[in-house]
Write a protein that holds these residues in place. Sequence first.
Motif, PDB file in Angstrom:
ATOM      1  N   THR A  60       0.966  -0.896  -0.061  1.00 31.68           N
ATOM      2  CA  THR A  60      -0.078  -0.167  -0.086  1.00 31.68           C
ATOM      3  C   THR A  60       0.660   1.445  -0.528  1.00 31.68           C
ATOM      4  N   GLY A  61       1.862   1.270   0.109  1.00 31.60           N
ATOM      5  CA  GLY A  61       3.320   2.524   0.270  1.00 31.60           C
ATOM      6  C   GLY A  61       3.264   2.526   2.215  1.00 31.60           C
ATOM      7  N   PRO A  62       3.637   3.134   1.953  1.00 33.45           N
ATOM      8  CA  PRO A  62       4.887   4.502   1.315  1.00 33.45           C
ATOM      9  C   PRO A  62       6.093   4.038   1.325  1.00 33.45           C
ATOM     10  N   ASN A  63       6.407   2.349   1.213  1.00 35.33           N
ATOM     11  CA  ASN A  63       7.672   2.025   1.153  1.00 35.33           C
ATOM     12  C   ASN A  63       7.902   1.708  -0.542  1.00 35.33           C
ATOM     13  N   THR A  64       7.066   1.654  -1.241  1.00 38.53           N
ATOM     14  CA  THR A  64       6.847   1.516  -2.291  1.00 38.53           C
ATOM     15  C   THR A  64       7.302   3.258  -3.154  1.00 38.53           C
ATOM     16  N   PHE A  65       6.746   4.506  -2.974  1.00 39.13           N
ATOM     17  CA  PHE A  65       7.317   5.617  -3.778  1.00 39.13           C
ATOM     18  C   PHE A  65       8.422   5.235  -3.516  1.00 39.13           C
ATOM     19  N   LEU A  66       8.990   5.127  -2.078  1.00 38.10           N
ATOM     20  CA  LEU A  66      10.470   5.995  -2.237  1.00 38.10           C
ATOM     21  C   LEU A  66      11.108   4.812  -2.900  1.00 38.10           C
ATOM     22  N   ALA A  67      10.918   3.352  -3.124  1.00 35.50           N
ATOM     23  CA  ALA A  67      11.978   3.062  -4.169  1.00 35.50           C
ATOM     24  C   ALA A  67      11.199   2.935  -5.654  1.00 35.50           C
ATOM     25  N   VAL A  68      10.480   4.070  -6.141  1.00 30.16           N
ATOM     26  CA  VAL A  68      10.702   4.436  -7.425  1.00 30.16           C
ATOM     27  C   VAL A  68      11.427   5.593  -7.673  1.00 30.16           C
ATOM     28  N   GLN A  69      11.087   6.325  -6.288  1.00 28.46           N
ATOM     29  CA  GLN A  69      11.818   7.273  -6.634  1.00 28.46           C
ATOM     30  C   GLN A  69      13.413   7.557  -6.749  1.00 28.46           C
ATOM     31  N   ASN A  70      13.682   6.465  -6.024  1.00 31.04           N
ATOM     32  CA  ASN A  70      15.012   6.183  -5.360  1.00 31.04           C
ATOM     33  C   ASN A  70      15.438   6.083  -7.513  1.00 31.04           C
ATOM     34  N   ILE A  71      15.175   5.214  -7.708  1.00 35.61           N
ATOM     35  CA  ILE A  71      15.253   4.259  -9.583  1.00 35.61           C
ATOM     36  C   ILE A  71      15.003   5.846  -9.912  1.00 35.61           C
ATOM     37  N   ILE A  72      14.028   7.186  -9.939  1.00 34.77           N
ATOM     38  CA  ILE A  72      13.566   7.775 -11.120  1.00 34.77           C
ATOM     39  C   ILE A  72      14.857   8.593 -10.589  1.00 34.77           C
TER      40      ILE A  72
END
Length: 351
Positions: A60-72
């Motif tokens: 549900t987040g918020p970890n996934t937002f951090l993961a994708v932001q790191n990649i971006i």
Amino acid sequence: MAPTYTMAGSKGPNSYSQHSTYQRALLEVAKEKINEAISTKLNVNSASSRFNIADFGCSTGPNTFLAVQNIIDAVEEKYRKETQQNPDGNIEFQVLFNDHFKNDFNTLFQTLPLTKKYFVAGVPGSFFGRVLPRDSLHVGHCSYSLHWLSQVPKGIADRNSPAWNKDIHCTGFSEEVAEAYHDQFKIDMGSFLRARGEELVSGGLLFLLGSCLPDGIKMSETMKGMLLDFMGNCLHDVAKEGLIDQEELDSLNFPIYPAHVAEFKSVIEDSGCFTTEAFERISHANEELPLDPEFLVTSHKITFGGILETRFGKEAMEKTMERIEEKCQDILPQLANAKSGMQYFIMLRKN
Ligand SMILES: C[S@@+](CC[C@H](N)C(=O)[O-])C[C@H]1O[C@@H](n2cnc3c(N)ncnc32)[C@H](O)[C@@H]1O
């Protein structure tokens, strides 16, 4: 169809989104490695202005937002270095969030970062099958999800099978049980890699993070295994009180299998679609779980509460959590003798 197990949804006090800092800590330490990997190993056609990222098992987040932001951040930095241009307006990022259909995608979408500079879509469905079009993905990510198998392995819940397991997970002490779990892992991980192999573009990267077992170590010798055994004991207490049917409990097995390092490496090699660029132990900022009764109850409830409630009813689930809290002090000395599990950082490049 095998039942699916998702984390507790919503933004409430007993939700995954409020209690996932342990998992988040690994993403924080992996940021530098991901940055370096994207800078040196990502080899995709830079003429394409659309960049697709998927997080498999996003919850549900918020970890996934951090993961994708790191990649971006890493892709933008690479673009700046290589082209001396600003990526804004030149690259469009599309992020695909994957999890089971039953995952609380509403909470995920409602809590998307307001500052995000990417397009978003949910791609529900098991990551053991294809969830994206062929050759459409540039970077895939998956953290703390691959220890969930697609189903309880065959024979495990059958009293007449040599692999019948009276424990609630694969402790590692019975060879037949361990073999059945390992066989299921090979099937599932093979399917995961085949699906990602079709979805990723050539030269694209797949980051896998999570827990596995060092070779020669049994699950029940590690802290996480001991905690599962402890929950099993608490469930037996509740069965003795008559709130859970003992036969039902004897057939309860979680489809959880943190594979051994050699098992993981062998299935990657067999898949034939990837070059392993990294397979490393990564230190976790919160290596030791904070072992206070409140933490134990909350983390068990968030991960297993839904499954126990569906199987045995709300009262039995709540009673089990009470037992965990009451008996917590009993297992603390035992946990001091736990052998270390391992957090891994795996980077694969699509051939
Ligand atoms: C512990 S959570 C990890 C969430 C997030 N990646 C993180 O690091 O915080 C594991 C997630 O994997 C998902 N999951 C497990 N098996 C899956 C499968 N076969 N397909 C898609 N998602 C799956 C679960 O639903 C859950 O949301």
